[in-house]
Design a protein around this motif. Structure first.
Motif, PDB file in Angstrom:
ATOM      1  N   HIS A  80     -25.805  93.801   5.460  1.00 50.20           N
ATOM      2  CA  HIS A  80     -25.675  93.733   6.917  1.00 50.20           C
ATOM      3  C   HIS A  80     -26.707  94.593   7.630  1.00 50.20           C
ATOM      4  CE1 HIS A  80     -23.253  97.271   5.855  1.00 50.20           C
ATOM      5  NE2 HIS A  80     -23.451  97.703   7.082  1.00 50.20           N
ATOM      6  N   GLU A  81     -27.277  95.570   6.958  1.00 49.20           N
ATOM      7  CA  GLU A  81     -28.327  96.407   7.549  1.00 49.20           C
ATOM      8  C   GLU A  81     -29.679  96.149   6.907  1.00 49.20           C
ATOM      9  OE1 GLU A  81     -25.864 100.331   9.022  1.00 49.20           O
ATOM     10  OE2 GLU A  81     -26.697 100.328   6.999  1.00 49.20           O
ATOM     11  N   ASP A  82     -29.696  96.040   5.608  1.00 48.28           N
ATOM     12  CA  ASP A  82     -30.919  95.772   4.846  1.00 48.28           C
ATOM     13  C   ASP A  82     -30.588  94.721   3.802  1.00 48.28           C
ATOM     14  OD1 ASP A  82     -33.142  95.734   3.189  1.00 48.28           O
ATOM     15  OD2 ASP A  82     -33.453  97.895   3.288  1.00 48.28           O
ATOM     16  N   GLU A  83     -31.348  93.636   3.804  1.00 48.47           N
ATOM     17  CA  GLU A  83     -31.041  92.502   2.936  1.00 48.47           C
ATOM     18  C   GLU A  83     -31.798  92.530   1.611  1.00 48.47           C
ATOM     19  OE1 GLU A  83     -31.609  89.242   5.904  1.00 48.47           O
ATOM     20  OE2 GLU A  83     -31.161  90.981   7.162  1.00 48.47           O
ATOM     21  N   THR A  84     -32.503  93.632   1.353  1.00 48.01           N
ATOM     22  CA  THR A  84     -33.353  93.706   0.168  1.00 48.01           C
ATOM     23  C   THR A  84     -32.560  93.541  -1.118  1.00 48.01           C
ATOM     24  OG1 THR A  84     -34.894  95.164   1.336  1.00 48.01           O
ATOM     25  CG2 THR A  84     -35.036  95.111  -1.055  1.00 48.01           C
ATOM     26  N   ALA A  85     -31.449  94.257  -1.252  1.00 43.42           N
ATOM     27  CA  ALA A  85     -30.691  94.217  -2.503  1.00 43.42           C
ATOM     28  C   ALA A  85     -30.133  92.827  -2.776  1.00 43.42           C
ATOM     29  CB  ALA A  85     -29.564  95.250  -2.466  1.00 43.42           C
ATOM     30  N   ALA A  86     -29.632  92.158  -1.738  1.00 42.87           N
ATOM     31  CA  ALA A  86     -29.137  90.794  -1.927  1.00 42.87           C
ATOM     32  C   ALA A  86     -30.276  89.858  -2.307  1.00 42.87           C
ATOM     33  CB  ALA A  86     -28.438  90.303  -0.665  1.00 42.87           C
ATOM     34  N   GLY A  87     -31.428  90.047  -1.681  1.00 45.56           N
ATOM     35  CA  GLY A  87     -32.596  89.257  -2.056  1.00 45.56           C
ATOM     36  C   GLY A  87     -33.005  89.495  -3.499  1.00 45.56           C
ATOM     37  N   ASP A  88     -32.899  90.752  -3.948  1.00 44.10           N
ATOM     38  CA  ASP A  88     -33.210  91.061  -5.344  1.00 44.10           C
ATOM     39  C   ASP A  88     -32.290  90.291  -6.286  1.00 44.10           C
ATOM     40  OD1 ASP A  88     -35.146  92.851  -4.500  1.00 44.10           O
ATOM     41  OD2 ASP A  88     -33.897  94.637  -4.810  1.00 44.10           O
ATOM     42  N   GLU A  89     -30.996  90.266  -5.965  1.00 44.43           N
ATOM     43  CA  GLU A  89     -30.044  89.543  -6.813  1.00 44.43           C
ATOM     44  C   GLU A  89     -30.426  88.065  -6.921  1.00 44.43           C
ATOM     45  OE1 GLU A  89     -27.515  90.441  -8.619  1.00 44.43           O
ATOM     46  OE2 GLU A  89     -27.093  92.496  -8.000  1.00 44.43           O
ATOM     47  N   ILE A  90     -30.767  87.468  -5.792  1.00 42.52           N
ATOM     48  CA  ILE A  90     -31.100  86.040  -5.776  1.00 42.52           C
ATOM     49  C   ILE A  90     -32.402  85.777  -6.531  1.00 42.52           C
ATOM     50  CG2 ILE A  90     -31.763  84.126  -4.259  1.00 42.52           C
ATOM     51  CD1 ILE A  90     -29.835  85.401  -2.163  1.00 42.52           C
ATOM     52  N   GLU A  91     -33.426  86.574  -6.221  1.00 47.95           N
ATOM     53  CA  GLU A  91     -34.724  86.384  -6.888  1.00 47.95           C
ATOM     54  C   GLU A  91     -34.603  86.580  -8.394  1.00 47.95           C
ATOM     55  OE1 GLU A  91     -39.321  88.054  -6.755  1.00 47.95           O
ATOM     56  OE2 GLU A  91     -37.722  89.223  -5.790  1.00 47.95           O
ATOM     57  N   ASP A  92     -33.954  87.652  -8.817  1.00 49.89           N
ATOM     58  CA  ASP A  92     -33.845  87.931 -10.254  1.00 49.89           C
ATOM     59  C   ASP A  92     -33.092  86.819 -10.976  1.00 49.89           C
ATOM     60  OD1 ASP A  92     -35.179  90.284  -9.736  1.00 49.89           O
ATOM     61  OD2 ASP A  92     -33.408  91.574  -9.907  1.00 49.89           O
ATOM     62  N   TRP A  93     -32.014  86.328 -10.361  1.00 49.05           N
ATOM     63  CA  TRP A  93     -31.233  85.255 -10.995  1.00 49.05           C
ATOM     64  C   TRP A  93     -32.079  83.999 -11.143  1.00 49.05           C
ATOM     65  CZ3 TRP A  93     -29.562  80.328 -10.437  1.00 49.05           C
ATOM     66  CH2 TRP A  93     -28.468  79.911 -11.208  1.00 49.05           C
ATOM     67  N   LEU A  94     -32.804  83.623 -10.108  1.00 44.60           N
ATOM     68  CA  LEU A  94     -33.630  82.416 -10.167  1.00 44.60           C
ATOM     69  C   LEU A  94     -34.719  82.541 -11.225  1.00 44.60           C
ATOM     70  CD1 LEU A  94     -33.968  81.721  -6.339  1.00 44.60           C
ATOM     71  CD2 LEU A  94     -32.808  80.239  -7.990  1.00 44.60           C
ATOM     72  N   ARG A  95     -35.322  83.709 -11.317  1.00 46.42           N
ATOM     73  CA  ARG A  95     -36.380  83.899 -12.320  1.00 46.42           C
ATOM     74  C   ARG A  95     -35.813  83.891 -13.740  1.00 46.42           C
ATOM     75  NH1 ARG A  95     -41.139  84.898  -9.942  1.00 46.42           N
ATOM     76  NH2 ARG A  95     -41.174  85.839  -7.855  1.00 46.42           N
ATOM     77  N   GLU A  96     -34.595  84.399 -13.899  1.00 46.48           N
ATOM     78  CA  GLU A  96     -33.992  84.460 -15.230  1.00 46.48           C
ATOM     79  C   GLU A  96     -33.421  83.122 -15.669  1.00 46.48           C
ATOM     80  OE1 GLU A  96     -30.339  86.774 -17.594  1.00 46.48           O
ATOM     81  OE2 GLU A  96     -30.945  87.425 -15.574  1.00 46.48           O
ATOM     82  N   HIS A  97     -32.864  82.358 -14.725  1.00 47.71           N
ATOM     83  CA  HIS A  97     -32.089  81.173 -15.092  1.00 47.71           C
ATOM     84  C   HIS A  97     -32.791  79.846 -14.800  1.00 47.71           C
ATOM     85  CE1 HIS A  97     -28.404  83.358 -16.121  1.00 47.71           C
ATOM     86  NE2 HIS A  97     -28.709  84.169 -15.121  1.00 47.71           N
ATOM     87  N   THR A  98     -33.961  79.864 -14.198  1.00 46.72           N
ATOM     88  CA  THR A  98     -34.689  78.624 -13.928  1.00 46.72           C
ATOM     89  C   THR A  98     -36.156  78.796 -14.291  1.00 46.72           C
ATOM     90  OG1 THR A  98     -35.497  79.006 -11.660  1.00 46.72           O
ATOM     91  CG2 THR A  98     -33.185  78.367 -11.902  1.00 46.72           C
ATOM     92  N   ASP A  99     -36.838  77.666 -14.418  1.00 49.63           N
ATOM     93  CA  ASP A  99     -38.292  77.676 -14.633  1.00 49.63           C
ATOM     94  C   ASP A  99     -39.043  77.351 -13.342  1.00 49.63           C
ATOM     95  OD1 ASP A  99     -38.051  78.205 -17.379  1.00 49.63           O
ATOM     96  OD2 ASP A  99     -37.727  76.073 -17.815  1.00 49.63           O
ATOM     97  N   ALA A 100     -38.367  77.494 -12.215  1.00 49.06           N
ATOM     98  CA  ALA A 100     -38.956  77.131 -10.927  1.00 49.06           C
ATOM     99  C   ALA A 100     -40.020  78.136 -10.501  1.00 49.06           C
ATOM    100  CB  ALA A 100     -37.858  77.066  -9.863  1.00 49.06           C
ATOM    101  N   ASP A 101     -40.868  77.687  -9.584  1.00 53.04           N
ATOM    102  CA  ASP A 101     -41.783  78.601  -8.898  1.00 53.04           C
ATOM    103  C   ASP A 101     -40.976  79.352  -7.840  1.00 53.04           C
ATOM    104  OD1 ASP A 101     -44.021  77.729 -10.336  1.00 53.04           O
ATOM    105  OD2 ASP A 101     -44.375  76.081  -8.928  1.00 53.04           O
ATOM    106  N   VAL A 102     -40.930  80.663  -7.945  1.00 51.82           N
ATOM    107  CA  VAL A 102     -40.119  81.490  -7.055  1.00 51.82           C
ATOM    108  C   VAL A 102     -41.033  82.363  -6.206  1.00 51.82           C
ATOM    109  CG1 VAL A 102     -38.274  83.204  -6.895  1.00 51.82           C
ATOM    110  CG2 VAL A 102     -38.235  81.495  -8.734  1.00 51.82           C
ATOM    111  N   LEU A 103     -40.820  82.324  -4.904  1.00 54.24           N
ATOM    112  CA  LEU A 103     -41.618  83.103  -3.954  1.00 54.24           C
ATOM    113  C   LEU A 103     -40.709  84.064  -3.199  1.00 54.24           C
ATOM    114  CD1 LEU A 103     -44.174  83.652  -2.116  1.00 54.24           C
ATOM    115  CD2 LEU A 103     -43.316  81.783  -0.668  1.00 54.24           C
ATOM    116  N   ARG A 104     -41.123  85.310  -3.099  1.00 52.90           N
ATOM    117  CA  ARG A 104     -40.478  86.306  -2.223  1.00 52.90           C
ATOM    118  C   ARG A 104     -41.509  86.646  -1.151  1.00 52.90           C
ATOM    119  NH1 ARG A 104     -36.585  90.264  -3.700  1.00 52.90           N
ATOM    120  NH2 ARG A 104     -35.790  91.354  -1.865  1.00 52.90           N
TER     121      ARG A 104
END
Length: 363
Positions: A17-41
């Protein structure tokens, strides 16, 4: 659907609610670990948007946001978000709006085998007027099609996840009335700004509410005065007064607020304009409805949503959008916010089913 439920819980547990960095980290890390997609932050404020792509062809985006409104006192314990499951529901700030549906979209993105370019987007700053999606659209082409995973459940029938083909926007405006100050014992020697503002309010009250029809569904706007501020002392004729106006806009139409300038000394300006949305592709709206019908036992329908979402910004750039997600009316932003785990499963099946079925090919 254990993956969806576990991921939803992880996301809801992560403060954003104040800083979205940690939630973004969770999403980015999961996508990189569980998919072969091109991931952009990217470099959007408050931690950056997360964009993942796979496949080729016309682009279909599954869209969410990972920011939340500030939690209620009951939703925080020793600095941590309180998250728990009870009676088949996940409770916690952001469960409904909209980390549960973000998790469903992520797992559907992983599992889909599309004949299109499938895109997953989780934006920052949706609760602050679409900061993240606007940042993205200023730098990248809009997707051809998008399912925005905001709430559409229980609109027609309890527990059924419908498909929104249009939603209202919001235009917030301020009316300024200018007068001439004077001593209140001689009111005729001045021009009372509050009286002028009151005359402008009367104009607003007489405005017609715009309305349009989208895919057979009526979308009706509204205009309401929501605040007034004027006067400096009990014995002074006020020389300024401001009036706030909340307008719920519809696709292609706005109320004629400029009519307030017919009152002497009155002007107005727009403070915020969140765009409405209408789906511009019958075929896409029908394909999402078919996927939603296949994913649940109830009979979903095309419906209209009263609230603005990031779909408005995407539609403004030419994306054919619908809204389809797990949140039910009255859940978002509440101190008891929750989402049905079964409905998250329906969303997962809907998103994956659409990704595997689009584009629809006629024999």
């Amino acid at each position: 659907m254990d993956d969806v439920h576990a991921l939803a819980r992880r996301l809801v547990e992560t403060p954003s609610h104040e800083d979205e960095t940690a939630a973004g980290d969770e999403i980015e890390d999961w996508l990189r670990e569980h998919t072969d997609a091109d991931v952009l932050r990217d470099d959007a404020p408050n931690g950056g948007n997360i964009i993942a792509r796979k496949g080729s062809g016309d682009s279909v985006a599954l869209v969410g946001h990972h920011d939340v409104v500030p939690p209620a006192d009951e939703q925080v314990d020793d600095g941590e978000y309180v998250v728990y499951e009870e009676d088949g529901r996940l409770y916690g700030r952001g469960a409904a709006d909209m980390k549960g549906a973000v998790a469903a979209a992520m797992v559907a993105f992983r599992d889909a085998d599309p004949d299109c370019e499938l895109v997953f987007c989780s934006f920052v700053g949706e609760e602050q007027g679409g900061i993240g999606v606007r940042h993205h659209l200023e730098r990248h082409d809009a997707p051809d099609y998008a399912v925005v995973a905001e709430g559409s459940t229980s609109y027609t029938t309890d527990g059924v996840t419908d498909v929104v083909v249009a939603h209202k926007g919001r235009r917030g405006s301020t009316i300024y009335a200018q007068g001439v100050a004077a001593h209140a014992s001689e009111p005729a020697s001045g021009e009372n700004a509050i009286y002028r503002a009151s005359d402008a309010v009367d104009v607003v009250r007489e405005l017609d509410f715009p309305a349009v029809e989208v895919m057979g569904e009526r979308v009706e706007g509204s205009v309401a005065v929501t605040g007034i501020d004027g006067g400096s002392a009990w014995n002074v004729i006020p020389d300024t007064c401001e009036v706030t106006v909340d307008e719920r806009t519809v696709p292609g139409e706005r109320a004629d607020l400029d009519r307030v300038t017919s009152v002497p000394g009155v002007s107005w300006s727009v403070d915020q304009d969140l765009p409405p949305m209408e789906c511009t592709s019958d075929a896409f709206a029908d394909a999402v409805l078919d996927a939603a019908a296949d994913a649940q036992s109830g009979a979903p329908r095309h419906v209209v949503k009263p609230h603005a979402t990031d779909a408005g910004w995407l539609a403004d750039e030419g994306t054919a959008c619908v809204v389809c997600g797990a949140s039910e009316p009255g859940e978002a932003h509440t101190k008891t916010e929750s989402v049905s785990l079964d409905t998250l499963d329906v969303c997962y099946e809907t998103y994956r089913g659409l990704a595997n079925a689009w584009p629809v090919r006629e024999d």
